[in-house]
Design an enzyme around this catalytic site. Sequence first.
Site, PDB file in Angstrom:
ATOM      1  CG  LEU A 151      -2.169  -0.545   0.861  1.00  0.00           C
ATOM      2  CD1 LEU A 151      -2.991  -0.590   2.001  1.00  0.00           C
ATOM      3  CD2 LEU A 151      -2.518  -0.262   0.207  1.00  0.00           C
TER       4      LEU A 151
ATOM      5  CG  HIS B 134       2.875   3.085   3.530  1.00  0.00           C
ATOM      6  ND1 HIS B 134       2.057   2.503   4.442  1.00  0.00           N
ATOM      7  CD2 HIS B 134       3.232   1.354   3.868  1.00  0.00           C
ATOM      8  CE1 HIS B 134       1.212   1.634   4.389  1.00  0.00           C
ATOM      9  NE2 HIS B 134       1.995   0.916   4.041  1.00  0.00           N
ATOM     10  CG  HIS B 135      -2.333   5.152   1.091  1.00  0.00           C
ATOM     11  ND1 HIS B 135      -2.740   6.465   1.355  1.00  0.00           N
ATOM     12  CD2 HIS B 135      -3.457   5.212  -0.071  1.00  0.00           C
ATOM     13  CE1 HIS B 135      -3.945   6.944   0.778  1.00  0.00           C
ATOM     14  NE2 HIS B 135      -3.851   5.999   0.100  1.00  0.00           N
ATOM     15  CB  SER B 136       0.407   4.454   6.950  1.00  0.00           C
ATOM     16  OG  SER B 136       1.809   4.605   6.905  1.00  0.00           O
TER      17      SER B 136
ATOM     18  CG  ASN C 254      -4.610   8.861   4.502  1.00  0.00           C
ATOM     19  OD1 ASN C 254      -4.119   8.231   3.585  1.00  0.00           O
ATOM     20  ND2 ASN C 254      -3.372   8.264   4.796  1.00  0.00           N
TER      21      ASN C 254
END
Length: 475
Positions: free
Chosen positions: A23, A136-138, A307
Amino acid sequence: MERLSAFDAGFLQAEDADRHVSLAVGAVSVLEGPMPDFAELVAGMGERLLRIPRFRQVVRPQPFDIGAPAWVDDPDFDLSHHVHFAALPHPGDDEALFRFTAEAMEPRLDRERPLWQCWIIEGLAHDRWAMLMKVHHSIGDGIATMHILAGLCDGAAEANGGTYVDAIRAAHEPEPQGFSLPKPTLNPARWAAAARDIATAAVKTVGVTVEGALQIVNGLIRSGGGSPLLGPVSTMRRYSAVHVPMASVETVCQAFDVTINDVALAAITDSFRAALLRRGEQPRHDSLRTLVPVSVRSNDALGTADNRVSLMLPYLPVDKADRVEQLRTVHRRLTRAKAGGQRRAGNAAVAAIKLVPYALSSRTVRTLTGLPQRGVVTLATNVPGPRQQMQMMGRTVLHMYPIPPVALRLRAGVAILSYHDELVFGITTDFDTFPDVDELAFGIKKAVACLVSAARRPGPGRSGLTLLHPSVAYL
C-alpha cells in the site's frame, strides 16, 4: 512522540491482511536533460528530502496494539537506504519506464526504516531522465503526498503558495448545512418555533447522513456479480499512463456543463467497458462499482502529513455504449451521491474511528480488510496537482504520472492528476489477471478524444459556463 491516527494506521493493517499487496503510492516525474551528476543530485535532493519530518521517522507499534503506533525519529537514518539509481535499457521509451515503475512499486517498504524510497532513473529517450517517489499510504493521502513532493521542487516556498493544491474544491465547498442554535431571545412566543426549527434541521441532517451510510454499506457488501476485474491478486504489477490536454477536457466541461472529474470518470467508464468486452463479459449497470475518494482536507491542513478523505461508491455506467450518455450519467450519479450524503457519512465514519479505543478499532480494521471484499470493483482517485510547470534541480518537469496501489481484491486502480496543461491518468493492475493495462490506458485517451469531438458538434445541452481552474474541479 506523535501517534498515527487509526485511519492512517489502517493502511498498515490493510497491507498486513494480504501478503500480495503493497500500500505505497507514488509519482514519476519526467524531466528534461541532461541529468545532473548523481552525487550532486543526491546531495541537493537529500537536503530537501530531510526537511520532511516523516522521511526521517519510523513507525513504532505498541505492544499488543494497546495504543496507536507512533512516529519516532530513526536513530540510524541513512539516506543511501532510500535514494537509489537505475538505468533503463535501450531504447528508454515510455514502455521501459512504466515497466520499471511497476517493478519498483511491487515490494513492500521496510517498516524498520522510514516508509519511502526515491529512484533516480537515467536512460530515457530524447535526452530525458526521471525521478520516482514511493511513499506509504499511511504517511498521507494524495493531496498530502503532492504537498510533500512540492518541497522537492525549486522555489518550493513560492510553489506551495501559488501552484500546488492550495484551492481544492473540497476546501471551498461548504459542508451540507446542519443545524445551529438560534440567537437567544426573551420572547416566549418564539421559543416553540426555534425548537421546531432545530428539531427539523437535526432530523434532516441525520437523515441525509444515514442515507449516505446505507448507500456505502450496501456498496461494500453487495456482490460485484463475479466480475473478472475483482479477485485475488499476485505480488507482481503492471503500470501504464496517458496524458490528455487540459484544454480538451475544458472543452468537454464547457459543452456539457460537467466537471473535470466527470470527464475523467466517463473516460474511465468507456475504457473499462471495452476491457469487459475483451473478456467476453456483457457490461451490466452494476458491473463497475467504483471507489472514489473525496478530499475533506481544508486549506489550513495542506501541510499536514496524514489521510483526510471520505468516499463515494458510484456505479460507472459501463452498460451504456454512447460516450456522451456515459458522461451525462456519471454527472447525474455523482451529483446524487453527494446529495445523498455519502461524503458526509464517510467523513463521519472516519471521525468516529478516532473515538474508539485503538485496540478495538485496529482489530476491527484488520478483520474487515481480511474479508474477501466483493462489492467494489475498481478505484478512481483524483488528485489536483501543480498548475504551473515545475523545475527540479534546474530541470523542467515535463510530465508527472501518478501511481495508485492495487489492494482489497481490486485488480486495477486509476489515479488522475492535473499537472500544468494536461490531465494525467496513471493505471496500476495486477500482472497476471489484468495484462491489458496499455489497452486500458489507450481506451481512456480515445474516450476523451471522442468526447471532445462530440463537444465541438452543434447540438442541444451545451453550456457556456466558465470552468473552474483544474485544481478546484475536484468533483
